[in-house]
Scaffold this motif. Sequence first.
Motif, PDB file in Angstrom:
ATOM      1  N   GLN A  72      -2.548 -15.704  -7.396  1.00  0.00           N
ATOM      2  CA  GLN A  72      -4.000 -15.102  -7.608  1.00  0.00           C
ATOM      3  C   GLN A  72      -4.172 -14.386  -5.986  1.00  0.00           C
ATOM      4  N   LEU A  73      -3.831 -14.964  -5.089  1.00  0.00           N
ATOM      5  CA  LEU A  73      -4.389 -14.004  -3.834  1.00  0.00           C
ATOM      6  C   LEU A  73      -3.561 -12.879  -3.839  1.00  0.00           C
ATOM      7  N   ILE A  74      -2.557 -12.621  -4.199  1.00  0.00           N
ATOM      8  CA  ILE A  74      -2.045 -11.110  -4.155  1.00  0.00           C
ATOM      9  C   ILE A  74      -2.736 -10.209  -5.180  1.00  0.00           C
ATOM     10  N   ALA A  75      -3.132 -10.463  -6.250  1.00  0.00           N
ATOM     11  CA  ALA A  75      -3.554  -9.909  -7.108  1.00  0.00           C
ATOM     12  C   ALA A  75      -5.057  -9.504  -6.526  1.00  0.00           C
ATOM     13  N   GLU A  76      -5.742 -10.298  -6.085  1.00  0.00           N
ATOM     14  CA  GLU A  76      -7.147 -10.235  -5.545  1.00  0.00           C
ATOM     15  C   GLU A  76      -7.043  -9.248  -4.327  1.00  0.00           C
ATOM     16  N   LYS A  77      -6.357  -9.712  -3.146  1.00  0.00           N
ATOM     17  CA  LYS A  77      -6.108  -8.719  -2.120  1.00  0.00           C
ATOM     18  C   LYS A  77      -5.638  -7.527  -2.108  1.00  0.00           C
ATOM     19  N   LEU A  78      -4.690  -7.278  -2.919  1.00  0.00           N
ATOM     20  CA  LEU A  78      -3.868  -5.994  -3.011  1.00  0.00           C
ATOM     21  C   LEU A  78      -4.869  -5.049  -4.139  1.00  0.00           C
ATOM     22  N   GLY A  79      -5.494  -5.752  -5.071  1.00  0.00           N
ATOM     23  CA  GLY A  79      -6.498  -5.125  -5.877  1.00  0.00           C
ATOM     24  C   GLY A  79      -7.623  -4.370  -5.008  1.00  0.00           C
ATOM     25  N   LYS A  80      -8.205  -5.090  -4.205  1.00  0.00           N
ATOM     26  CA  LYS A  80      -9.294  -4.535  -3.205  1.00  0.00           C
ATOM     27  C   LYS A  80      -8.731  -3.386  -2.280  1.00  0.00           C
ATOM     28  N   CYS A  81      -7.676  -3.899  -1.684  1.00  0.00           N
ATOM     29  CA  CYS A  81      -7.122  -2.736  -0.713  1.00  0.00           C
ATOM     30  C   CYS A  81      -6.603  -1.436  -1.599  1.00  0.00           C
ATOM     31  N   GLU A  82      -6.070  -1.533  -2.796  1.00  0.00           N
ATOM     32  CA  GLU A  82      -5.634  -0.457  -3.883  1.00  0.00           C
ATOM     33  C   GLU A  82      -6.937   0.422  -3.649  1.00  0.00           C
ATOM     34  N   ARG A  83      -8.030  -0.052  -4.247  1.00  0.00           N
ATOM     35  CA  ARG A  83      -9.328   0.524  -4.482  1.00  0.00           C
ATOM     36  C   ARG A  83      -9.847   1.245  -3.302  1.00  0.00           C
ATOM     37  N   ASN A  84      -9.748   0.637  -2.145  1.00  0.00           N
ATOM     38  CA  ASN A  84     -10.388   1.187  -1.015  1.00  0.00           C
ATOM     39  C   ASN A  84      -9.600   1.982  -0.195  1.00  0.00           C
ATOM     40  N   SER A  85      -8.215   2.124  -0.272  1.00  0.00           N
ATOM     41  CA  SER A  85      -7.264   2.950   0.656  1.00  0.00           C
ATOM     42  C   SER A  85      -7.468   4.207   0.291  1.00  0.00           C
ATOM     43  N   GLY A  86      -6.786   4.942   1.398  1.00  0.00           N
ATOM     44  CA  GLY A  86      -6.602   6.445   0.895  1.00  0.00           C
ATOM     45  C   GLY A  86      -5.537   6.671   0.083  1.00  0.00           C
ATOM     46  N   SER A  87      -5.100   7.955   0.039  1.00  0.00           N
ATOM     47  CA  SER A  87      -4.123   8.404  -1.006  1.00  0.00           C
ATOM     48  C   SER A  87      -3.191   9.033  -0.331  1.00  0.00           C
ATOM     49  N   VAL A  88      -3.062   9.110   0.926  1.00  0.00           N
ATOM     50  CA  VAL A  88      -1.777  10.004   1.367  1.00  0.00           C
ATOM     51  C   VAL A  88      -0.768   9.246   2.336  1.00  0.00           C
ATOM     52  N   GLY A  89      -0.836   7.782   2.067  1.00  0.00           N
ATOM     53  CA  GLY A  89       0.173   7.235   2.521  1.00  0.00           C
ATOM     54  C   GLY A  89      -0.360   6.365   3.821  1.00  0.00           C
ATOM     55  N   HIS A  90      -1.756   6.227   4.029  1.00  0.00           N
ATOM     56  CA  HIS A  90      -2.260   5.534   5.234  1.00  0.00           C
ATOM     57  C   HIS A  90      -3.463   4.827   4.470  1.00  0.00           C
ATOM     58  N   LEU A  91      -3.866   3.475   5.054  1.00  0.00           N
ATOM     59  CA  LEU A  91      -4.862   2.832   4.464  1.00  0.00           C
ATOM     60  C   LEU A  91      -6.123   3.658   4.859  1.00  0.00           C
ATOM     61  N   VAL A  92      -5.981   4.118   6.232  1.00  0.00           N
ATOM     62  CA  VAL A  92      -7.392   4.872   6.879  1.00  0.00           C
ATOM     63  C   VAL A  92      -6.913   5.875   7.592  1.00  0.00           C
ATOM     64  N   GLY A  93      -7.514   7.005   7.172  1.00  0.00           N
ATOM     65  CA  GLY A  93      -7.405   8.472   7.799  1.00  0.00           C
ATOM     66  C   GLY A  93      -6.258   9.035   7.371  1.00  0.00           C
ATOM     67  N   ASN A  94      -5.441   9.799   8.265  1.00  0.00           N
ATOM     68  CA  ASN A  94      -4.329  10.534   7.923  1.00  0.00           C
ATOM     69  C   ASN A  94      -3.361  10.270   8.799  1.00  0.00           C
ATOM     70  N   SER A  95      -3.211   9.223   9.682  1.00  0.00           N
ATOM     71  CA  SER A  95      -2.049   8.820  10.599  1.00  0.00           C
ATOM     72  C   SER A  95      -2.017   7.356  10.795  1.00  0.00           C
ATOM     73  N   LEU A  96      -0.768   7.025  11.010  1.00  0.00           N
ATOM     74  CA  LEU A  96      -0.411   5.607  11.173  1.00  0.00           C
ATOM     75  C   LEU A  96      -1.454   4.802  12.254  1.00  0.00           C
ATOM     76  N   LEU A  97      -1.853   3.628  11.704  1.00  0.00           N
ATOM     77  CA  LEU A  97      -2.715   2.887  12.237  1.00  0.00           C
ATOM     78  C   LEU A  97      -2.154   1.488  12.124  1.00  0.00           C
ATOM     79  N   TRP A  98      -2.543   0.564  13.317  1.00  0.00           N
ATOM     80  CA  TRP A  98      -2.343  -0.786  12.980  1.00  0.00           C
ATOM     81  C   TRP A  98      -2.401  -1.655  11.667  1.00  0.00           C
ATOM     82  N   CYS A  99      -3.743  -1.256  10.970  1.00  0.00           N
ATOM     83  CA  CYS A  99      -3.736  -1.817   9.745  1.00  0.00           C
ATOM     84  C   CYS A  99      -2.511  -1.441   8.799  1.00  0.00           C
ATOM     85  N   ASP A 100      -2.158  -0.472   8.908  1.00  0.00           N
ATOM     86  CA  ASP A 100      -0.813   0.017   8.018  1.00  0.00           C
ATOM     87  C   ASP A 100       0.172  -0.783   8.442  1.00  0.00           C
TER      88      ASP A 100
END
Length: 204
Positions: free
Chosen positions: A126-154
């Motif tokens: 249940q947690l995996i579906a919930e957490k990954l669903g939220k992150c998928e909706r809010n993440s970027g689409s170029v291989g990084h969660l935020v911006g266009n470079s590797l960050l600690w959140c990645d």
Amino acid sequence: MAPKYKLTYFDVRSRGEPTRLIFAAAGVEYEDVRLSFEQWPPIKPTTPMGGLPMLEVDGKTLSQSMSIARFVAKETGLDGKNNLERALADAFVDEIHEPLAAKIPTLLAFTTDEKAKEDLAKEVDQLIAEKLGKCERNSGSVGHLVGNSLLWCDLVFYNIASYIEAYKPGTLQNYPKLAKVYATVKANPRIAKWLERPAGQYGV
């Protein structure tokens, strides 16, 4: 003079690995101290908060895994390019890290009672579906969660995703943007070199 870093944690990935990954991605040297579980009890009372990991920086000791990882990200420039990126990166870490960082390794390696394992697996699913669903909706689409470079959140995400894939292989296929983040981190030359190292003694 560059600071001297000493990270102490168990010989597992879990809560210490995000900081190790940040050091690896930044190419920063540090002392990587790995304790066995048998060594821990007499050391525990000497730690600031009674837990690991802990990071010593020029004689000062820091505690709490994400506080340490966030500090090292700032030290190495992997926290974000501006305050907005930093805040977005923090939000992803806050969303994805707890409680998955505790529950999945426990399920994989330390739960032997079948009924307890079944109950924990339902909670983890249940947690995996919930957490990954939220992150998928809010993440970027170029291989990084935020911006266009590797960050600690990645890197924090990569650590959690590695456990998810060990638990249920192929899960990330249902989250294409997150799968791209995972692949981007894994392909980073410094991270790839780090991943060539043998797994911890306990394999988690």
